[in-house]
Design a protein around this motif. Structure first.
Motif, PDB file in Angstrom:
ATOM      1  N   GLY A 436       2.127   8.145  14.380  1.00  0.00           N
ATOM      2  CA  GLY A 436       2.794   8.313  15.658  1.00  0.00           C
ATOM      3  C   GLY A 436       4.155   8.958  15.497  1.00  0.00           C
ATOM      4  O   GLY A 436       4.529   9.450  14.417  1.00  0.00           O
ATOM      5  N   TRP A 437       4.894   8.958  16.606  1.00  0.00           N
ATOM      6  CA  TRP A 437       6.206   9.594  16.657  1.00  0.00           C
ATOM      7  C   TRP A 437       7.221   8.605  17.202  1.00  0.00           C
ATOM      8  O   TRP A 437       6.874   7.683  17.948  1.00  0.00           O
ATOM      9  N   LEU A 438       8.475   8.797  16.843  1.00  0.00           N
ATOM     10  CA  LEU A 438       9.564   8.013  17.400  1.00  0.00           C
ATOM     11  C   LEU A 438      10.513   8.949  18.138  1.00  0.00           C
ATOM     12  O   LEU A 438      10.900   9.996  17.609  1.00  0.00           O
ATOM     13  N   LEU A 439      10.870   8.565  19.359  1.00  0.00           N
ATOM     14  CA  LEU A 439      11.903   9.260  20.110  1.00  0.00           C
ATOM     15  C   LEU A 439      13.169   8.412  20.065  1.00  0.00           C
ATOM     16  O   LEU A 439      13.106   7.198  20.260  1.00  0.00           O
ATOM     17  N   THR A 440      14.300   9.033  19.835  1.00  0.00           N
ATOM     18  CA  THR A 440      15.571   8.319  19.919  1.00  0.00           C
ATOM     19  C   THR A 440      16.647   9.264  20.396  1.00  0.00           C
ATOM     20  O   THR A 440      16.644  10.454  20.053  1.00  0.00           O
ATOM     21  N   LEU A 441      17.569   8.740  21.205  1.00  0.00           N
ATOM     22  CA  LEU A 441      18.725   9.498  21.673  1.00  0.00           C
ATOM     23  C   LEU A 441      19.904   9.152  20.786  1.00  0.00           C
ATOM     24  O   LEU A 441      20.333   7.993  20.726  1.00  0.00           O
ATOM     25  N   VAL A 442      20.428  10.147  20.072  1.00  0.00           N
ATOM     26  CA  VAL A 442      21.494   9.938  19.094  1.00  0.00           C
ATOM     27  C   VAL A 442      22.805  10.487  19.645  1.00  0.00           C
ATOM     28  O   VAL A 442      22.883  11.669  20.008  1.00  0.00           O
ATOM     29  N   TYR A 443      23.814   9.623  19.703  1.00  0.00           N
ATOM     30  CA  TYR A 443      25.141  10.074  20.116  1.00  0.00           C
ATOM     31  C   TYR A 443      25.871  10.607  18.889  1.00  0.00           C
ATOM     32  O   TYR A 443      26.026   9.903  17.890  1.00  0.00           O
ATOM     33  N   ARG A 444      26.326  11.856  18.981  1.00  0.00           N
ATOM     34  CA  ARG A 444      27.021  12.507  17.875  1.00  0.00           C
ATOM     35  C   ARG A 444      28.515  12.214  17.969  1.00  0.00           C
ATOM     36  O   ARG A 444      29.201  12.666  18.884  1.00  0.00           O
ATOM     37  N   ALA A 445      29.013  11.442  17.019  1.00  0.00           N
ATOM     38  CA  ALA A 445      30.396  10.971  17.055  1.00  0.00           C
ATOM     39  C   ALA A 445      31.382  12.128  17.024  1.00  0.00           C
ATOM     40  O   ALA A 445      31.219  13.089  16.276  1.00  0.00           O
ATOM     41  N   GLY A 446      32.420  12.014  17.860  1.00  0.00           N
ATOM     42  CA  GLY A 446      33.481  13.004  17.899  1.00  0.00           C
ATOM     43  C   GLY A 446      33.122  14.270  18.632  1.00  0.00           C
ATOM     44  O   GLY A 446      33.965  15.173  18.753  1.00  0.00           O
ATOM     45  N   GLN A 447      31.894  14.395  19.133  1.00  0.00           N
ATOM     46  CA  GLN A 447      31.454  15.620  19.795  1.00  0.00           C
ATOM     47  C   GLN A 447      31.111  15.414  21.269  1.00  0.00           C
ATOM     48  O   GLN A 447      30.828  16.390  21.966  1.00  0.00           O
ATOM     49  N   ASN A 448      31.126  14.150  21.732  1.00  0.00           N
ATOM     50  CA  ASN A 448      30.691  13.822  23.094  1.00  0.00           C
ATOM     51  C   ASN A 448      29.366  14.515  23.414  1.00  0.00           C
ATOM     52  O   ASN A 448      29.201  15.165  24.444  1.00  0.00           O
ATOM     53  N   ARG A 449      28.414  14.349  22.500  1.00  0.00           N
ATOM     54  CA  ARG A 449      27.128  15.045  22.611  1.00  0.00           C
ATOM     55  C   ARG A 449      26.008  14.084  22.254  1.00  0.00           C
ATOM     56  O   ARG A 449      26.123  13.300  21.310  1.00  0.00           O
ATOM     57  N   THR A 450      24.932  14.153  23.028  1.00  0.00           N
ATOM     58  CA  THR A 450      23.753  13.340  22.744  1.00  0.00           C
ATOM     59  C   THR A 450      22.571  14.262  22.493  1.00  0.00           C
ATOM     60  O   THR A 450      22.393  15.271  23.168  1.00  0.00           O
ATOM     61  N   GLU A 451      21.783  13.879  21.508  1.00  0.00           N
ATOM     62  CA  GLU A 451      20.657  14.697  21.078  1.00  0.00           C
ATOM     63  C   GLU A 451      19.392  13.844  21.058  1.00  0.00           C
ATOM     64  O   GLU A 451      19.403  12.710  20.562  1.00  0.00           O
TER      65      GLU A 451
END
Length: 486
Positions: A436-451
């Motif tokens: 299977g697959w895993l989805l996760t939303l990662v917050y990139r520190a210092g960049q105010n960006r989520t991936e």
């Protein structure tokens, strides 16, 4: 191996990820880097607090932020993104006035005792989870009723009463305090039957534990009611073919202080988590006998990773246990003053209903939270569990890794993101036959960006990634809905 971040760095990331989100996006196409698996075709919904202040007044507890839903439509034609705040009655009133108007789980109104005295209707932030069942998309918060959302637009359609069956039937003051019954944020779905089981806690004389059953068409029935000696903080539960199991900690609300406005509900908690928890075992069939209470190890459990029946008649729970209750009222202080007693770890609890005893053993020395697994019918064991985590030496609950644990062999695979902060992993099946697959939303520190990362479930390697149009605040729970089910 990544170097261990110091407390100053961690505090900086926590401050970043608890900023109020101010933008809402509608059906925006996002570019994909890498190759999106063909078997991922559906919508990933996630819920969590998105607003942490009102009128310049910051909420005193991270659980009080207004519910914020993200929608990621993932399929062969690409990825499309939308986000919306849940328009609860309280959200709309506060948005209109620009100030706090309701007491919350961990926040009283500004103005001291007079501003809070006898203000007994608490804000439902609808911020803990989001589920799809019986043709309904529901934003959940355990202290109140669910809110129904449009699955395409995320518009809030109103409080969901399940055709009136959640209306509070109990006499005042219960019905005054809660006109609609609470519906926990952790329902359990049987993928074999499509049945959903959930619970609610209602204070009063007696305190009541309510058990709901929701069939595959969304029809709700109040199946069982049980009196509780204490009004405790119960967040999750376990379900098997034979049992419902509730772990009751010695974390009890002082309702008089909370209702009078002297304290917030969470501030009224009388914490005695050095005393044993109690497992309340409720037979699913009356032929199995009466409910029973069995003493367990001390501590506090937010989440039950799985529950299953063993061949010898025991009930097995894999739980995330905190040796003591983490005081989130002092949220910043948690990360300033390391305390190994608030580090959550995955443990296996075996409860013998016949002998009335429970034993516990640790499954991993790594910290763990937000557990998830591939769905199985009630009572079936899950060998592989996924979770957020942290290395054994960490003493603050900054969970910077995604983990895969084989509960049979003890093999742990860990993908650490350093100062970047992943959210709850979401399992998606692989139609080609893989793990299977895993989805996760990662917050990139210092960049105010989520991936958004799409990871292989077996080795946690990235298959594809998508950068969102803004950084997202900390999230809690979500759901994956295959396109054919929408």
């Amino acid at each position: 191996m990544m170097p261990e971040p110091d407390s100053r760095m961690i505090q900086g990331v926590i401050a970043e990820i608890m900023r109020t989100l101010t933008t809402e996006v509608t059906d925006q196409s996002l570019p994909v880097e890498g190759v999106m698996p063909a078997s991922i075709d559906g919508v990933y919904f996630r819920n969590g607090p998105g607003r942490f202040e009102r009128g310049g007044q910051r909420y005193a507890h991270p659980f009080d932020g207004d519910g914020h839903i993200t929608r990621l439509d993932i399929g062969p034609t690409g990825v499309r993104y939308s986000n919306r705040f849940v328009r609860t009655r309280e959200y709309l009133a506060e948005e209109h006035s620009g100030r706090m108007r309701y007491r919350s789980f961990g926040t009283n109104l500004p103005g001291g005792l007079l501003a809070n005295l006898f203000r007994v209707r608490f804000k439902n932030p609808a911020n803990t989870s989001v589920i799809w069942h019986g043709g309904r998309l529901l934003a959940l918060w355990e202290g109140g009723p669910p809110h129904r959302l449009d699955p395409d637009t995320l518009d809030t359609l109103g409080i969901e009463t399940f055709d009136g069956r959640l209306r509070n039937p109990y006499p005042p003051p219960s019905s005054w305090l809660s006109p609609v019954l609470p519906f926990s944020a952790h329902p359990r779905l049987d993928p074999a039957s499509g049945e959903l089981i959930n619970f609610g806690l209602v204070s009063g004389a007696p305190n009541r534990l309510l058990i709901y059953q929701v069939d595959h068409n969304g029809g709700l029935s109040l199946n069982q009611t049980h009196a509780l000696p204490r009004f405790s903080f119960i967040h999750d539960f376990g379900v098997t073919r034979r049992w419902l199991c509730f772990l009751i900690p010695h974390a009890d609300f002082d309702l008089a202080s909370a209702m009078l406005g002297l304290k917030t509900p969470v501030g009224s908690l009388r914490i005695r988590t050095k005393q044993p928890m109690q497992a309340l075992l409720i037979p699913r069939s009356p032929a199995q006998g009466r409910p029973t209470l069995i003493d367990c190890d001390s501590g506090f459990v937010f989440h039950v990773a799985q529950a299953f029946d063993s061949d010898d008649g025991a009930l097995v729970l894999d739980v995330i246990r905190y040796p003591k209750y983490p005081d989130f009222r002092q949220f910043e202080a948690i990360f300033q003053h390391p305390d190994p007693e608030i580090m959550p770890r995955l443990e296996r609890m075996v409860i013998d209903p016949t002998k009335g005893r429970a034993t516990t053993r640790r499954l991993s020395d790594h910290a763990a939270e937000m557990p998830i697994s591939a769905p199985e019918p009630f009572g079936e064991s899950r060998r592989i569990l996924y979770s957020l985590g942290a290395p054994p030496q960490r003493q603050v609950p900054f969970l910077s890794a995604v983990q895969r644990l084989d509960t049979d062999t003890g093999d742990l695979r860990c993908r650490d993101f350093g100062l970047d902060m992943p959210g709850e992993p979401m399992w998606v099946p692989d139609t080609a036959g893989g793990e299977g697959w895993l989805l996760t939303l990662v917050y990139r520190a210092g960049q105010n960006r989520t991936e958004l990362l799409v990871m292989r479930a077996d080795n946690l390697q990235t298959q594809a990634s998508v950068i969102l149009p803004h950084g997202l605040p900390i999230g809690f729970h979500g759901c994956w809905v295959p396109r054919a089910e929408l």
